[in-house]
Design a protein around this motif. Sequence first.
Motif, PDB file in Angstrom:
ATOM      1  N   ALA A  74     111.406   7.762   3.195  1.00  0.00           N
ATOM      2  CA  ALA A  74     111.100   9.185   3.036  1.00  0.00           C
ATOM      3  C   ALA A  74     111.451   9.678   1.633  1.00  0.00           C
ATOM      4  O   ALA A  74     110.658  10.390   1.002  1.00  0.00           O
ATOM      5  CB  ALA A  74     111.860   9.995   4.087  1.00  0.00           C
ATOM      6  N   ILE A  75     112.624   9.296   1.144  1.00  0.00           N
ATOM      7  CA  ILE A  75     113.050   9.769  -0.179  1.00  0.00           C
ATOM      8  C   ILE A  75     112.183   9.173  -1.280  1.00  0.00           C
ATOM      9  O   ILE A  75     111.703   9.884  -2.179  1.00  0.00           O
ATOM     10  CB  ILE A  75     114.534   9.426  -0.410  1.00  0.00           C
ATOM     11  CG1 ILE A  75     115.419  10.201   0.570  1.00  0.00           C
ATOM     12  CG2 ILE A  75     114.944   9.757  -1.845  1.00  0.00           C
ATOM     13  CD1 ILE A  75     116.871   9.759   0.570  1.00  0.00           C
ATOM     14  N   ALA A  76     111.968   7.847  -1.238  1.00  0.00           N
ATOM     15  CA  ALA A  76     111.172   7.199  -2.281  1.00  0.00           C
ATOM     16  C   ALA A  76     109.743   7.731  -2.290  1.00  0.00           C
ATOM     17  O   ALA A  76     109.184   8.023  -3.365  1.00  0.00           O
ATOM     18  CB  ALA A  76     111.173   5.685  -2.081  1.00  0.00           C
ATOM     19  N   LEU A  77     109.136   7.878  -1.122  1.00  0.00           N
ATOM     20  CA  LEU A  77     107.762   8.376  -1.050  1.00  0.00           C
ATOM     21  C   LEU A  77     107.675   9.806  -1.549  1.00  0.00           C
ATOM     22  O   LEU A  77     106.761  10.151  -2.324  1.00  0.00           O
ATOM     23  CB  LEU A  77     107.260   8.289   0.394  1.00  0.00           C
ATOM     24  CG  LEU A  77     105.840   8.826   0.650  1.00  0.00           C
ATOM     25  CD1 LEU A  77     104.815   7.989  -0.112  1.00  0.00           C
ATOM     26  CD2 LEU A  77     105.517   8.825   2.140  1.00  0.00           C
ATOM     27  N   THR A  78     108.603  10.663  -1.135  1.00  0.00           N
ATOM     28  CA  THR A  78     108.590  12.064  -1.566  1.00  0.00           C
ATOM     29  C   THR A  78     108.715  12.177  -3.081  1.00  0.00           C
ATOM     30  O   THR A  78     107.955  12.914  -3.730  1.00  0.00           O
ATOM     31  CB  THR A  78     109.726  12.841  -0.885  1.00  0.00           C
ATOM     32  OG1 THR A  78     109.566  12.784   0.533  1.00  0.00           O
ATOM     33  CG2 THR A  78     109.736  14.298  -1.332  1.00  0.00           C
ATOM     34  N   LEU A  79     109.665  11.450  -3.657  1.00  0.00           N
ATOM     35  CA  LEU A  79     109.879  11.543  -5.108  1.00  0.00           C
ATOM     36  C   LEU A  79     108.677  11.012  -5.882  1.00  0.00           C
ATOM     37  O   LEU A  79     108.272  11.604  -6.894  1.00  0.00           O
ATOM     38  CB  LEU A  79     111.142  10.764  -5.487  1.00  0.00           C
ATOM     39  CG  LEU A  79     112.468  11.369  -4.998  1.00  0.00           C
ATOM     40  CD1 LEU A  79     113.636  10.462  -5.374  1.00  0.00           C
ATOM     41  CD2 LEU A  79     112.677  12.768  -5.589  1.00  0.00           C
TER      42      LEU A  79
ATOM     43  N   VAL B 223     116.166   2.988  -2.749  1.00  0.00           N
ATOM     44  CA  VAL B 223     115.259   4.011  -3.298  1.00  0.00           C
ATOM     45  C   VAL B 223     114.918   3.688  -4.748  1.00  0.00           C
ATOM     46  O   VAL B 223     113.748   3.748  -5.170  1.00  0.00           O
ATOM     47  CB  VAL B 223     115.889   5.413  -3.185  1.00  0.00           C
ATOM     48  CG1 VAL B 223     115.101   6.433  -4.016  1.00  0.00           C
ATOM     49  CG2 VAL B 223     115.944   5.865  -1.729  1.00  0.00           C
ATOM     50  N   VAL B 224     115.943   3.320  -5.510  1.00  0.00           N
ATOM     51  CA  VAL B 224     115.745   3.003  -6.930  1.00  0.00           C
ATOM     52  C   VAL B 224     114.760   1.847  -7.096  1.00  0.00           C
ATOM     53  O   VAL B 224     113.918   1.849  -8.000  1.00  0.00           O
ATOM     54  CB  VAL B 224     117.105   2.667  -7.580  1.00  0.00           C
ATOM     55  CG1 VAL B 224     116.913   1.961  -8.910  1.00  0.00           C
ATOM     56  CG2 VAL B 224     117.929   3.936  -7.778  1.00  0.00           C
ATOM     57  N   LYS B 225     114.835   0.842  -6.203  1.00  0.00           N
ATOM     58  CA  LYS B 225     113.955  -0.324  -6.316  1.00  0.00           C
ATOM     59  C   LYS B 225     112.576  -0.108  -5.715  1.00  0.00           C
ATOM     60  O   LYS B 225     111.595  -0.707  -6.163  1.00  0.00           O
ATOM     61  CB  LYS B 225     114.620  -1.529  -5.643  1.00  0.00           C
ATOM     62  CG  LYS B 225     115.473  -2.355  -6.573  1.00  0.00           C
ATOM     63  CD  LYS B 225     114.678  -2.937  -7.730  1.00  0.00           C
ATOM     64  CE  LYS B 225     113.673  -3.953  -7.236  1.00  0.00           C
ATOM     65  NZ  LYS B 225     112.691  -4.326  -8.268  1.00  0.00           N
ATOM     66  N   GLU B 226     112.468   0.740  -4.695  1.00  0.00           N
ATOM     67  CA  GLU B 226     111.169   0.926  -4.041  1.00  0.00           C
ATOM     68  C   GLU B 226     110.303   1.962  -4.750  1.00  0.00           C
ATOM     69  O   GLU B 226     109.090   1.963  -4.566  1.00  0.00           O
ATOM     70  CB  GLU B 226     111.362   1.322  -2.576  1.00  0.00           C
ATOM     71  CG  GLU B 226     112.090   0.289  -1.732  1.00  0.00           C
ATOM     72  CD  GLU B 226     111.495  -1.100  -1.844  1.00  0.00           C
ATOM     73  OE1 GLU B 226     110.269  -1.229  -2.003  1.00  0.00           O
ATOM     74  OE2 GLU B 226     112.266  -2.078  -1.780  1.00  0.00           O
ATOM     75  N   MET B 227     110.894   2.840  -5.546  1.00  0.00           N
ATOM     76  CA  MET B 227     110.090   3.831  -6.274  1.00  0.00           C
ATOM     77  C   MET B 227     109.068   3.185  -7.206  1.00  0.00           C
ATOM     78  O   MET B 227     107.897   3.584  -7.206  1.00  0.00           O
ATOM     79  CB  MET B 227     110.991   4.799  -7.035  1.00  0.00           C
ATOM     80  CG  MET B 227     111.577   5.913  -6.182  1.00  0.00           C
ATOM     81  SD  MET B 227     112.514   7.126  -7.147  1.00  0.00           S
ATOM     82  CE  MET B 227     111.205   7.856  -8.157  1.00  0.00           C
ATOM     83  N   PRO B 228     109.431   2.176  -8.020  1.00  0.00           N
ATOM     84  CA  PRO B 228     108.408   1.538  -8.863  1.00  0.00           C
ATOM     85  C   PRO B 228     107.288   0.906  -8.048  1.00  0.00           C
ATOM     86  O   PRO B 228     106.117   0.967  -8.437  1.00  0.00           O
ATOM     87  CB  PRO B 228     109.205   0.477  -9.640  1.00  0.00           C
ATOM     88  CG  PRO B 228     110.604   0.972  -9.639  1.00  0.00           C
ATOM     89  CD  PRO B 228     110.780   1.678  -8.334  1.00  0.00           C
ATOM     90  N   PHE B 229     107.619   0.296  -6.901  1.00  0.00           N
ATOM     91  CA  PHE B 229     106.601  -0.336  -6.049  1.00  0.00           C
ATOM     92  C   PHE B 229     105.615   0.716  -5.527  1.00  0.00           C
ATOM     93  O   PHE B 229     104.393   0.541  -5.635  1.00  0.00           O
ATOM     94  CB  PHE B 229     107.288  -1.049  -4.883  1.00  0.00           C
ATOM     95  CG  PHE B 229     106.337  -1.573  -3.840  1.00  0.00           C
ATOM     96  CD1 PHE B 229     105.499  -2.641  -4.114  1.00  0.00           C
ATOM     97  CD2 PHE B 229     106.278  -0.994  -2.583  1.00  0.00           C
ATOM     98  CE1 PHE B 229     104.619  -3.125  -3.151  1.00  0.00           C
ATOM     99  CE2 PHE B 229     105.400  -1.461  -1.616  1.00  0.00           C
ATOM    100  CZ  PHE B 229     104.569  -2.535  -1.905  1.00  0.00           C
ATOM    101  N   LEU B 230     106.132   1.798  -4.981  1.00  0.00           N
ATOM    102  CA  LEU B 230     105.247   2.845  -4.453  1.00  0.00           C
ATOM    103  C   LEU B 230     104.461   3.524  -5.569  1.00  0.00           C
ATOM    104  O   LEU B 230     103.315   3.935  -5.367  1.00  0.00           O
ATOM    105  CB  LEU B 230     106.064   3.873  -3.669  1.00  0.00           C
ATOM    106  CG  LEU B 230     106.619   3.400  -2.322  1.00  0.00           C
ATOM    107  CD1 LEU B 230     107.437   4.506  -1.662  1.00  0.00           C
ATOM    108  CD2 LEU B 230     105.488   2.962  -1.393  1.00  0.00           C
TER     109      LEU B 230
END
Length: 563
Positions: free
Chosen positions: A74-79, A158-165
């Motif tokens: 939820a956090i990674a997708l929202t950001l 979150v830090v690692k999944e943000m670049p992927f998304l």
Amino acid sequence: MTNRVLPVVPALTLVAMLGPVLAGLYGTVLPAFGHLPAAGLTGPNLDAFRALAAWPGLPRSVTLSLTTGLATTAIALTLVMLLVAGWSGTRAFRALERLLSPLLSVPHAAAAFGLAFLIAPSGWVARLLSPAVTGWTNPPDWLIVQDPWGLTMTLGLVVKEMPFLLLMTLAALAQTDAARARQIAAALGYGRTTGWLKTVFPRVYAQIRLPVYVVLAYGMSVVDVAIILGPNTPPPLSVQIVKWMGQPEFTARLLAAAAALLQLALVVGALVLWRVGESVVAHLGRYWIASGHRGARDGAVRAVALTAGSLSALSVLLGLAVLTVWSFAGFWGFPDALPDAFTLRTWMRQADGVLSALWETALIAAVVTFVALTLTIGCLEAEYRQRRTLTQRGLWLLYLPLLVPQTAFLPGLQTLLLNVGADVGRLPVMLAHLVFVLPYVFLSLADPFRAWDSRTGMVAAALGASPDGVLWCVRMPMLLRPALTALAVGLSVSVGQYLPTLLIGGGRVATLTTEAVALSSGGDRRAIAVFGLMQTGAALVPFALALLIPALVWRNRKGLHHG
């Protein structure tokens, strides 16, 4: 690839990708219900599930698995959505995109170590602020890393999944006509963020739904990051499964199998819950769109999104920097910002172990990625010659190995190998790595391969080239950059594999990742830093070569700079 061989390649690819998953699930179900011939046990019975239910740490472990997975997604997708909505097309966004994209290749374990060394009570942040700002002359007695709520673990994910998304979103934007939609929304008076969310987000999310599901499944079942950053009294369910698998008693193996099925049920339940949430958000979103709210004053939201994206990239970069410092550090007392001296002592002491692990890592990654690339090219060429397209069902099959938790089928695969008398070691590890490398290599190469101008092939065929000649002498040279990028992606995925190497290798296959995670329990920061940096280098160097080699090979042929 002859016309006789080509039709077999897609079927072979499915077997290589899904066969171990299905076999592993079968090998998990049997011992979960008390059937383990190697130990002289025959089922079915529910003893393992009763023992699992009686374990005092079960409620806490289940809660940790659910909350970390759902919160991370939820956090990674929202950001990422707010970042793209508020800043796509701007100079700041292009700079952040260039910064985040290479960070995708940094292994999860290395990023987790860097974050731990950064924000721990004795970490670099505390050192830089002490004693001038904080007044500390000793590290505070705070439980930041491995906190009982899993907050640091969630932050690391979150830090690692943000670049992927972000990369998945950027790929989807090309199919949504986002620029035109943003212009129309702006002309109607909508703010940048609100206009994008109302006009572009629904179409983008439809394209990235499966990658989002992958993030959710991974966040719930990750092991290496959970060992490094997560709580351990009790740990998340995935870590506990691995602990039980490592115990010599057969009853512990039955317990691990029952917990693995529970882990699978939790992931399926979380995916269903997320799907229900999608419907609720879509229903509320239609009311929001119909309300006509323009949201012109979105400066604060845009600032928060850009700050979050920048901090995400900065935390990984600073984490790698502090790993570098620790690897060369002599005595480094708190609260000194830097060590008293820099030395090569740690590198020299760890040289034999590092080189041995590097060789093992490189050998496994190279073989697995070459096989994955060969199968991918065969599948895509068969798709092209037979005039077929990848269906939605095929896409789900492609993502299935990434959606099924590793802890759900790898313990079963290990048990199955033992039951049939197969030896553990390098070859089974390669087959296990292939399950996870294949989907990423296919996804990396598929779009450039399909976008290639087929008229070039028609010209070559008219000049007498065979279909195989067109593929290897025309198409693949023009697709050199995308092919090398797919190769780099496959290598980085293999380098970062922890659980397949640990379980299927039976502890006999020592890679950079398994050695680094094993060192985490000892607390030797200098040794951890050496292995973490080598792991990062093993993943980053292929990407650098993927950019450099095409530039050198085609430096005098601009027309071949495809992709």
